[in-house]
Design a protein around this motif. Structure first.
Motif, PDB file in Angstrom:
ATOM      1  N   GLY A   1      -0.571   5.869  12.084  1.00 18.31           N
ATOM      2  CA  GLY A   1      -0.545   5.243  10.815  1.00 18.31           C
ATOM      3  C   GLY A   1      -0.676   3.952  11.144  1.00 18.31           C
ATOM      4  N   ALA A   2      -0.129   3.131   9.948  1.00 18.09           N
ATOM      5  CA  ALA A   2      -0.264   1.369  10.002  1.00 18.09           C
ATOM      6  C   ALA A   2       0.979   0.744   9.520  1.00 18.09           C
ATOM      7  N   THR A   3       1.013  -0.519  10.096  1.00 18.64           N
ATOM      8  CA  THR A   3       2.063  -1.445   9.314  1.00 18.64           C
ATOM      9  C   THR A   3       1.168  -1.977   8.393  1.00 18.64           C
ATOM     10  N   VAL A   4       1.516  -1.964   7.248  1.00 20.78           N
ATOM     11  CA  VAL A   4       1.031  -2.837   6.026  1.00 20.78           C
ATOM     12  C   VAL A   4       1.935  -3.689   5.315  1.00 20.78           C
ATOM     13  N   GLU A   5       1.394  -4.842   4.594  1.00 28.06           N
ATOM     14  CA  GLU A   5       2.167  -5.766   4.016  1.00 28.06           C
ATOM     15  C   GLU A   5       1.634  -5.533   2.325  1.00 28.06           C
ATOM     16  N   ALA A   6       2.937  -5.554   1.583  1.00 29.16           N
ATOM     17  CA  ALA A   6       2.592  -5.452   0.109  1.00 29.16           C
ATOM     18  C   ALA A   6       3.830  -6.380  -0.461  1.00 29.16           C
ATOM     19  N   ASP A   7       3.353  -7.337  -1.272  1.00 29.56           N
ATOM     20  CA  ASP A   7       4.156  -8.236  -2.287  1.00 29.56           C
ATOM     21  C   ASP A   7       5.436  -8.847  -1.136  1.00 29.56           C
ATOM     22  N   GLY A   8       4.844  -9.245   0.093  1.00 27.15           N
ATOM     23  CA  GLY A   8       5.432 -10.081   0.861  1.00 27.15           C
ATOM     24  C   GLY A   8       6.338  -9.280   1.727  1.00 27.15           C
ATOM     25  N   HIS A   9       6.398  -7.695   1.783  1.00 27.77           N
ATOM     26  CA  HIS A   9       7.291  -6.975   2.764  1.00 27.77           C
ATOM     27  C   HIS A   9       6.355  -6.106   3.293  1.00 27.77           C
ATOM     28  N   GLN A  10       6.961  -5.951   4.860  1.00 27.45           N
ATOM     29  CA  GLN A  10       6.028  -5.068   5.649  1.00 27.45           C
ATOM     30  C   GLN A  10       6.506  -3.699   5.956  1.00 27.45           C
ATOM     31  N   PHE A  11       6.044  -2.576   5.829  1.00 23.37           N
ATOM     32  CA  PHE A  11       6.531  -1.499   6.141  1.00 23.37           C
ATOM     33  C   PHE A  11       5.526  -0.517   6.979  1.00 23.37           C
ATOM     34  N   ASP A  12       6.018   0.542   7.368  1.00 19.97           N
ATOM     35  CA  ASP A  12       4.869   1.482   8.012  1.00 19.97           C
ATOM     36  C   ASP A  12       4.538   2.609   7.143  1.00 19.97           C
ATOM     37  N   VAL A  13       3.204   2.993   7.102  1.00 17.80           N
ATOM     38  CA  VAL A  13       2.789   4.176   6.374  1.00 17.80           C
ATOM     39  C   VAL A  13       2.529   5.426   7.673  1.00 17.80           C
ATOM     40  N   ARG A  14       3.036   6.429   7.627  1.00 16.30           N
ATOM     41  CA  ARG A  14       3.023   7.490   8.824  1.00 16.30           C
ATOM     42  C   ARG A  14       2.174   8.439   8.271  1.00 16.30           C
ATOM     43  N   ALA A  15       1.189   8.689   9.326  1.00 15.03           N
ATOM     44  CA  ALA A  15       0.168   9.692   9.086  1.00 15.03           C
ATOM     45  C   ALA A  15      -0.560  10.196  10.320  1.00 15.03           C
ATOM     46  N   THR A  16      -0.840  11.499  10.349  1.00 12.93           N
ATOM     47  CA  THR A  16      -1.639  12.287  11.444  1.00 12.93           C
ATOM     48  C   THR A  16      -2.711  11.695  11.856  1.00 12.93           C
ATOM     49  N   VAL A  17      -3.564  11.401  10.937  1.00 13.67           N
ATOM     50  CA  VAL A  17      -5.015  10.820  10.906  1.00 13.67           C
ATOM     51  C   VAL A  17      -5.135   9.647  10.211  1.00 13.67           C
ATOM     52  N   VAL A  18      -6.083   8.705  10.673  1.00 11.91           N
ATOM     53  CA  VAL A  18      -6.242   7.445  10.090  1.00 11.91           C
ATOM     54  C   VAL A  18      -7.688   7.398   9.863  1.00 11.91           C
ATOM     55  N   VAL A  19      -8.306   7.227   8.600  1.00 16.06           N
ATOM     56  CA  VAL A  19      -9.488   6.976   8.419  1.00 16.06           C
ATOM     57  C   VAL A  19      -9.956   5.458   8.010  1.00 16.06           C
ATOM     58  N   ASN A  20     -10.986   4.824   8.592  1.00 17.52           N
ATOM     59  CA  ASN A  20     -11.301   3.406   8.590  1.00 17.52           C
ATOM     60  C   ASN A  20     -12.530   3.642   7.582  1.00 17.52           C
ATOM     61  N   ALA A  21     -12.568   3.085   6.156  1.00 19.60           N
ATOM     62  CA  ALA A  21     -13.410   3.272   5.208  1.00 19.60           C
ATOM     63  C   ALA A  21     -13.327   1.814   4.799  1.00 19.60           C
ATOM     64  N   ALA A  22     -13.217   0.790   5.447  1.00 24.31           N
ATOM     65  CA  ALA A  22     -13.123  -0.637   4.908  1.00 24.31           C
ATOM     66  C   ALA A  22     -14.565  -1.671   4.800  1.00 24.31           C
ATOM     67  N   GLY A  23     -15.442  -0.775   4.758  1.00 20.60           N
ATOM     68  CA  GLY A  23     -16.883  -1.303   4.542  1.00 20.60           C
ATOM     69  C   GLY A  23     -17.271  -2.422   5.485  1.00 20.60           C
ATOM     70  N   VAL A  24     -17.624  -3.474   4.812  1.00 22.59           N
ATOM     71  CA  VAL A  24     -18.072  -4.735   6.032  1.00 22.59           C
ATOM     72  C   VAL A  24     -16.980  -5.229   6.788  1.00 22.59           C
ATOM     73  N   TRP A  25     -15.955  -4.827   6.430  1.00 23.81           N
ATOM     74  CA  TRP A  25     -14.610  -5.144   7.145  1.00 23.81           C
ATOM     75  C   TRP A  25     -14.214  -4.068   8.290  1.00 23.81           C
ATOM     76  N   SER A  26     -14.851  -2.937   8.481  1.00 25.37           N
ATOM     77  CA  SER A  26     -14.527  -1.910   9.324  1.00 25.37           C
ATOM     78  C   SER A  26     -14.546  -2.357  10.686  1.00 25.37           C
ATOM     79  N   ASP A  27     -15.176  -3.257  11.203  1.00 25.09           N
ATOM     80  CA  ASP A  27     -15.131  -3.694  12.633  1.00 25.09           C
ATOM     81  C   ASP A  27     -13.820  -4.478  12.691  1.00 25.09           C
ATOM     82  N   ARG A  28     -13.095  -4.858  11.678  1.00 29.29           N
ATOM     83  CA  ARG A  28     -11.871  -5.537  12.020  1.00 29.29           C
ATOM     84  C   ARG A  28     -10.825  -4.595  12.490  1.00 29.29           C
TER      85      ARG A  28
END
Length: 548
Positions: free
Chosen positions: A210-237
């Motif tokens: 999964g991933a640790t994300v930040e929204a509205d100044g707060h961080q939390f983990d999103v739990r997932a079995t599989v992660v897909v990177n579809a970030a376009g020009v930011w996918s290398d990041r």
């Protein structure tokens, strides 16, 4: 269980508390397509977007659903066939968002897209285009004489004209398509939120979980079995977060467009014009039909150049505008100037790097799926028209990881607003809302019926009404003035000066639903106007709330 409404607070709670089969990073058209494909297969799906949905490349394209005639001429027959097949599916699955558009290629005796000697070769290419899928819409190309060619764009210089070819593709509002795909994914059970930034990937041993994300100044983990990177020009990041080093797999290419008054061009079809001295062409596309006939705007683009600058908000420079104006003025006799430019936009294509060097225009628009064992699955490349096929390929990899999910179901899956939609007559007064919302326009109509003031123009001179802005906050997760004026509507791209003048009124309209006080209203207006100013030759000063 019925899916939750498209409400950001509810979605963030789901992201925080549920466990998902797949987490998609990136809310452009590719990520949106992956989320819909996965959710429609019955997989528990999450999607997060760092900025607003479609705020990157997916709101800054040429707004075409097409095979790409030039790719055929480059020998990429497979890509063209795939794109035309997907274009047909878009016309079926989203008839309120995608419309057939004729394209004209003038033949010039000198200095044109094609000269007389190449006319025969182009005709053969047209037949091949029809055979690879162009004829699926029931319209084949035709050869035009001088008079018929000139009738489609009477501002062309006719002294070098030697007829033309007319063929058919389609046009689509890219940002609304992306948002509609995201909302359709939510209908199928997905959880998604904009302005939710991935700051780290989480792991259990060597496996990405999964991933640790930040929204509205707060961080939390999103739990997932599989992660897909579809970030376009930011996918290398994102891959760097996963692999620990920059894979340097993306070669960004900048494309810019400009909007000018339609009266300066008067084209009733899209026209392909040459860039003088280069083996390149630009599209000249009519925009926003008027009920009485004709159009409101014409937009021109796109360029295709290597880009080395910041990936956020690539600049549309005076030199970029000069380049496009030079090509336009080479094709028309009306002398279009910087002062005629009403709007501009610049986007970055996430092209996959090739071993062979050369122009970005020559790089393949095919896509690539990188499936790293125990890491993220990355989807890169491709084009707007083929997003559904790209998503299907990607989710096939997810299904292989999970061992369940079955085959893709999106080939004939209608998008939100399409079920029961009937295409209105051309130039009908009803066309505007129908072609943006489909059957969802009933909600807009109900809002106006309850408060007739919401039927007034949102931006004077443009067809958008105030109800659309309020709807975008309540039902489309819009969070800022720019979300409304750039992506939920296309007002900023069509008339940036008018948007600056209307920004305060728009902010006041959004404020009650978003809980903004006077200070936040003024900050929103100032932020929007500051972002627009570099795009304009001259711009009005924003009003403060004290003078509103």
């Amino acid at each position: 269980m019925a899916p939750l409404p498209f409400d950001r607070t509810a979605m963030l709670e789901r992201l925080r508390t549920e466990t998902f089969d797949v987490l998609v990073i990136g809310g452009g058209i590719t990520g949106a397509g992956v989320a819909l494909d996965a959710a429609s297969r019955g997989l528990m799906t999450a999607l997060v977007e760092r900025d607003d949905f479609s705020s990157g490349t997916s709101s800054k394209s040429s707004k075409l659903a097409h095979g790409g005639l030039r790719y055929l001429q480059q020998g990429e027959i497979g890509l063209v066939y795939e794109a035309l097949h997907e274009r047909q599916r878009l016309l079926h699955n989203a008839p309120h968002l995608v419309r057939i558009l004729p394209f004209l290629i003038p033949i010039m005796s000198s200095g044109g897209v094609v000269g007389r000697k190449l006319g025969f070769a182009l005709g053969k290419s047209m037949w091949l285009y029809d055979l690879t899928g162009g004829a699926r819409i029931g319209k084949k190309h035709k050869k035009l004489n001088n008079a018929d060619t000139l009738a489609h764009m009477p501002t062309m210089a006719d002294d070098r004209l030697a007829g033309g070819y007319l063929y058919y593709d389609a046009t689509v509002d890219d940002s609304r398509l992306c948002l509609t795909v995201v909302r359709t994914a939510v209908q199928h059970g997905a959880a998604t939120a904009n302005y939710t930034n991935v700051v780290a990937l989480t792991r259990s041993g060597k496996t990405c979980t999964g991933a640790t994300v930040e929204a509205d100044g707060h961080q939390f983990d999103v739990r997932a079995t599989v992660v897909v990177n579809a970030a376009g020009v930011w996918s290398d990041r994102v891959r760097t977060l996963d692999e620990g080093k920059d894979p340097d797999a993306i070669r960004p290419a900048k494309g810019i467009h400009i909007t000018v008054p339609w009266d300066k061009v008067r084209n009733d079809v899209a026209v392909v014009i040459p860039v003088p001295g280069e083996k390149r062409t630009l599209f000249v596309v009519p925009w926003l039909p008027k009920p009485e006939g004709g159009f409101t705007f014409t937009y021109v683009g796109t360029t295709d150049t290597d880009y080395q600058g910041p990936l956020e908000d690539p600049e549309c420079t005076a030199g970029d505008i000069d380049y496009v104006l030079n090509a336009l003025n080479h094709a028309v006799t009306t002398n279009v100037t910087h002062e005629d430019v009403l709007g501009v936009w610049a986007g970055l294509r996430p092209l996959v790097k090739s071993v062979a060097s050369g122009r970005t225009a020559d790089l393949s628009r095919g896509h690539k799926v990188n499936d790293r064992p125990d890491g993220v699955i990355t989807i890169t490349g491709g084009k707007l028209t083929t997003y559904r096929h790209m998503a299907s390929d990607t989710v096939d990899h997810v299904v292989n990881r999970l061992g369940r999910g079955g085959k893709s179901r999106t080939a004939s899956l209608k998008l939100l607003g399409a079920e029961g939609y009937t295409v209105p007559p051309s130039h009908s007064p009803q066309t505007h809302l129908d072609e943006r919302f489909g059957t969802e326009r009933a909600t807009i109509d109900a809002m106006i019926a309850a408060d007739p003031t919401l039927g007034a123009p949102l931006v004077p001179g443009l067809p958008y009404v105030k109800a659309e802005a309020r709807y975008s906050v309540r039902h489309e997760m819009a969070r800022t003035v720019d979300d409304v004026l750039s992506r939920r509507t296309r007002a900023r791209l069509q008339d940036a000066r008018a948007c600056m003048a209307a920004a305060s009124d728009v902010a006041h309209l959004l404020a009650p639903d978003l809980g903004w006080d006077v200070a936040r209203i003024d900050a929103e207006v100032a932020s929007f106007c500051e972002s627009v100013k570099p795009e304009l030759v001259s711009a009005p000063a924003p009003r403060s709330s004290a003078t509103t």
